[in-house]
Design an enzyme around this catalytic site. Structure first.
Site, PDB file in Angstrom:
ATOM      1  N   ASP A  29      -4.291 -30.881 -14.863  1.00 42.64           N
ATOM      2  CA  ASP A  29      -3.804 -29.656 -14.228  1.00 42.64           C
ATOM      3  C   ASP A  29      -2.346 -29.778 -13.826  1.00 42.64           C
ATOM      4  O   ASP A  29      -1.573 -28.812 -13.930  1.00 42.64           O
ATOM      5  CB  ASP A  29      -4.643 -29.316 -12.995  1.00 42.64           C
ATOM      6  N   VAL A  31      -0.075 -31.580 -15.364  1.00 41.80           N
ATOM      7  CA  VAL A  31       0.698 -31.462 -16.599  1.00 41.80           C
ATOM      8  C   VAL A  31       0.821 -29.999 -17.005  1.00 41.80           C
ATOM      9  O   VAL A  31       1.894 -29.542 -17.429  1.00 41.80           O
ATOM     10  CB  VAL A  31       0.053 -32.291 -17.729  1.00 41.80           C
ATOM     11  N   THR A  32      -0.261 -29.244 -16.869  1.00 45.68           N
ATOM     12  CA  THR A  32      -0.243 -27.820 -17.210  1.00 45.68           C
ATOM     13  C   THR A  32       0.778 -27.069 -16.359  1.00 45.68           C
ATOM     14  O   THR A  32       1.571 -26.268 -16.865  1.00 45.68           O
ATOM     15  CB  THR A  32      -1.636 -27.199 -16.999  1.00 45.68           C
ATOM     16  N   ASP A  66       0.967 -28.222 -23.503  1.00 47.93           N
ATOM     17  CA  ASP A  66      -0.236 -27.485 -23.876  1.00 47.93           C
ATOM     18  C   ASP A  66      -1.187 -28.360 -24.681  1.00 47.93           C
ATOM     19  O   ASP A  66      -2.403 -28.142 -24.672  1.00 47.93           O
ATOM     20  CB  ASP A  66       0.158 -26.245 -24.684  1.00 47.93           C
ATOM     21  N   ASP A  69      -2.216 -31.822 -21.938  1.00 47.16           N
ATOM     22  CA  ASP A  69      -3.238 -31.655 -20.896  1.00 47.16           C
ATOM     23  C   ASP A  69      -4.644 -31.630 -21.477  1.00 47.16           C
ATOM     24  O   ASP A  69      -5.573 -32.230 -20.922  1.00 47.16           O
ATOM     25  CB  ASP A  69      -2.958 -30.411 -20.047  1.00 47.16           C
ATOM     26  N   GLY A  70      -4.819 -30.953 -22.624  1.00 47.81           N
ATOM     27  CA  GLY A  70      -6.129 -30.942 -23.257  1.00 47.81           C
ATOM     28  C   GLY A  70      -6.539 -32.318 -23.758  1.00 47.81           C
ATOM     29  O   GLY A  70      -7.711 -32.712 -23.654  1.00 47.81           O
ATOM     30  N   ASP A  87      -5.249 -23.244 -18.137  1.00 45.14           N
ATOM     31  CA  ASP A  87      -4.394 -23.454 -19.306  1.00 45.14           C
ATOM     32  C   ASP A  87      -4.113 -22.139 -20.027  1.00 45.14           C
ATOM     33  O   ASP A  87      -2.968 -21.825 -20.365  1.00 45.14           O
ATOM     34  CB  ASP A  87      -5.081 -24.445 -20.249  1.00 45.14           C
ATOM     35  N   ASP A  91      -0.496 -20.196 -20.203  1.00 43.41           N
ATOM     36  CA  ASP A  91       0.082 -19.957 -21.533  1.00 43.41           C
ATOM     37  C   ASP A  91       0.671 -18.551 -21.610  1.00 43.41           C
ATOM     38  O   ASP A  91       1.742 -18.336 -22.164  1.00 43.41           O
ATOM     39  CB  ASP A  91      -0.984 -20.119 -22.623  1.00 43.41           C
TER      40      ASP A  91
END
Length: 234
Positions: A29, A31-32, A66, A69-70, A87, A91
């Site tokens: 989160d 990083v997002t 993007d 984080d995933g 996320d 975006d």
């Protein structure tokens, strides 16, 4: 195409970096949020001033969050609905900042109302394209269509053109025309994609309703037969 091939490639490349962040105790989160803030800063600080090269460099550095984080969530084995929601929501914020930055430039020193309007259309259509898929899925439809210009294509076309247009400040003549061309391509492509998704949802909705009607028909027939039998017995 970009979602299928480029995403897989960059996922492999960024996996070691994602693992490093996990070891440092950074959450997906975080990083997002940082990635979105970086994209917004690059778009809204540099683009309105016509500094397309440096703005694109900053955005490109942060837009890979993007994927990071995933990747981190998968490595941690804790992908969640909240993470997916955050996320996806951010975006849309980042995309809005990019095209908003273009609109601010053309509304100001870029002095082109038509391209300002095209930029705003790109911003709005991108949001609606995403909404149509999300809304279709929320009512139980697969929305099984690969649109002509989806998020990855919108970003790549726009950012590559903006970065190249920025070379005009380094003395490359006439290259600034790439950005208007890219915006028109994204605008038309987004419109086509929107139509594709609306048509797909309409078709899938009709098929689902027809299937539901067929499933309900035997039950209705059985009830009618039972009713007729009851009347006959009387």
């Amino acid at each position: 195409m970009l979602n299928k091939y480029a995403r897989a490639f960059f996922t492999r490349v960024l996996t070691p970096f994602a693992a490093f962040l996990i070891r440092r105790g950074v959450s997906p989160d975080t990083v997002t949020l940082i990635g979105t803030a970086g994209v917004m800063a690059g778009a809204l600080v540099f683009y309105p001033r016509g500094e397309f090269f440096w703005g694109t460099i900053v955005i490109t550095l942060f837009v890979f969050s993007d994927l990071v984080d995933g990747n981190m969530a998968r490595q941690l084995g804790r992908s969640s609905r909240w993470g997916a929601f955050l996320d996806s929501t951010l975006d849309r914020v980042a995309d809005g900042a990019v095209f908003g930055g273009f609109a601010l430039w053309y509304a100001g020193n870029g002095d082109n109302n038509v391209l300002c309007a095209v930029s705003i259309f790109c911003l709005a259509s991108g949001q609606v394209v995403s909404y149509t898929k999300a809304r279709g899925e929320s009512i139980g439809l697969p929305v099984a269509v690969n649109g002509l210009v989806e998020r990855a294509e919108r970003l790549v076309i726009s950012l590559v053109a903006a970065g190249l247009a920025g070379f005009e400040t380094f003395g490359v003549p006439g290259i600034h025309v790439l950005l208007p061309i890219a915006l028109w391509i994204v605008a038309v492509g987004s419109l086509v994609t929107l139509v594709q998704r609306v048509v797909t949802v309409r078709r899938e909705s009709a098929e689902a309703e027809a299937e539901a009607a067929e499933d309900a028909a035997p039950g209705a027939t059985a009830q009618e037969n039972a009713s007729h039998g009851s009347e006959a017995a009387k």
